[in-house]
Design an enzyme around this catalytic site. Sequence first.
Site, short mmCIF file in Angstrom:
data_model
loop_
_atom_site.label_atom_id
_atom_site.label_comp_id
_atom_site.label_asym_id
_atom_site.label_seq_id
_atom_site.Cartn_x
_atom_site.Cartn_y
_atom_site.Cartn_z
N HIS A 180 9.16 -19.91 2.13
CA HIS A 180 8.80 -18.49 2.00
C HIS A 180 7.81 -18.35 0.86
O HIS A 180 8.03 -18.92 -0.23
CB HIS A 180 10.03 -17.63 1.72
CG HIS A 180 11.03 -17.71 2.83
ND1 HIS A 180 10.83 -17.11 4.04
CD2 HIS A 180 12.19 -18.39 2.91
CE1 HIS A 180 11.85 -17.41 4.83
NE2 HIS A 180 12.69 -18.19 4.18
N HIS A 233 15.53 -13.85 9.24
CA HIS A 233 16.69 -12.98 8.99
C HIS A 233 17.33 -12.48 10.28
O HIS A 233 18.29 -11.73 10.23
CB HIS A 233 16.24 -11.78 8.14
CG HIS A 233 15.28 -12.15 7.05
ND1 HIS A 233 15.63 -13.00 6.02
CD2 HIS A 233 13.95 -11.85 6.85
CE1 HIS A 233 14.57 -13.17 5.22
NE2 HIS A 233 13.54 -12.50 5.71
N TYR A 292 2.25 -11.24 -1.20
CA TYR A 292 1.92 -12.50 -0.52
C TYR A 292 0.62 -13.14 -0.99
O TYR A 292 0.29 -14.23 -0.54
CB TYR A 292 1.86 -12.26 1.00
CG TYR A 292 3.18 -11.80 1.58
CD1 TYR A 292 4.29 -12.64 1.56
CD2 TYR A 292 3.32 -10.53 2.13
CE1 TYR A 292 5.51 -12.22 2.07
CE2 TYR A 292 4.53 -10.10 2.65
CZ TYR A 292 5.62 -10.94 2.62
OH TYR A 292 6.83 -10.54 3.13
N ARG A 342 16.75 -9.59 3.15
CA ARG A 342 15.95 -10.83 3.09
C ARG A 342 16.72 -11.98 2.43
O ARG A 342 16.24 -13.10 2.37
CB ARG A 342 14.65 -10.59 2.32
CG ARG A 342 13.70 -9.65 3.02
CD ARG A 342 12.37 -9.55 2.28
NE ARG A 342 11.71 -8.30 2.62
CZ ARG A 342 10.96 -8.11 3.70
NH1 ARG A 342 10.73 -9.09 4.54
NH2 ARG A 342 10.41 -6.93 3.94
N ASP A 352 18.93 -22.39 16.64
CA ASP A 352 19.43 -23.31 17.68
C ASP A 352 18.37 -24.35 18.03
O ASP A 352 18.68 -25.52 18.23
CB ASP A 352 19.83 -22.52 18.94
CG ASP A 352 21.16 -21.80 18.77
OD1 ASP A 352 21.91 -22.15 17.84
OD2 ASP A 352 21.44 -20.89 19.57
C1 DQA Z 1 8.36 -14.33 4.19
C2 DQA Z 1 9.53 -13.46 3.71
C3 DQA Z 1 10.15 -12.69 4.86
O1 DQA Z 1 11.24 -11.90 4.41
C4 DQA Z 1 9.12 -11.77 5.48
O2 DQA Z 1 9.67 -11.13 6.62
C5 DQA Z 1 7.84 -12.45 5.81
C6 DQA Z 1 7.34 -13.51 4.94
C7 DQA Z 1 7.65 -15.03 3.02
O3 DQA Z 1 6.88 -15.94 3.31
O4 DQA Z 1 7.83 -14.66 1.86
O5 DQA Z 1 7.16 -12.07 6.75
O6 DQA Z 1 8.89 -15.34 5.05
#
Ligand code: DQA
Length: 149
Positions: free
Chosen positions: A102, A82, A25, A113, A89
């Site tokens: 993401h 997920h 990240y 994912r 909704d």
């Molecule tokens: C995420 C990807 C998701 O699978 C994960 O649970 C996250 C971050 C992303 O920003 O890459 O918490 O949304």
Amino acid sequence: MVSRLVYVLNGPNLNLLGQRQPEIYGRETLADVEALCRAEGGRLGLGVRFHQSNREYEIIDWIHEARGDAAGIAINPAGFTHTSVSILDALIAFDGPVIEVHISNVHRREPFRHQSYVSGRAEGVIAGFGTQGYVFALQRLATLTEARS
Ligand code: DQA
């Protein structure tokens, strides 16, 4: 001119951005992302309401709030992507454009994912561009909301 308002919503664990799995990240914090969004929003003439929560109901409540006053929503639902029919909704009950963001490329990661409840409602999905994805989402929302106004 009154600027169009957009919501930037962030799901669980994103408060740990910069500390959690930086190899996936990155090193930027959520405060850095907020500053990035505010700067880009300013350039695009968008007011930005920026939120993060680890609680599903809070994200749902913000989406409901957006029904009253926002032109569009950029959302990184994080793990709720997920799992959450309820966030889907709520987004279906919102009339404006929705962009799913993401930070990581979810399609290069674990199979669980690859499934998103939100993607079927989103005008677009941005994944794997790091925090720059939020900038792209705001640019797209600016275009889409301009076309509507
Ligand atoms: C995420 C990807 C998701 O699978 C994960 O649970 C996250 C971050 C992303 O920003 O890459 O918490 O949304």
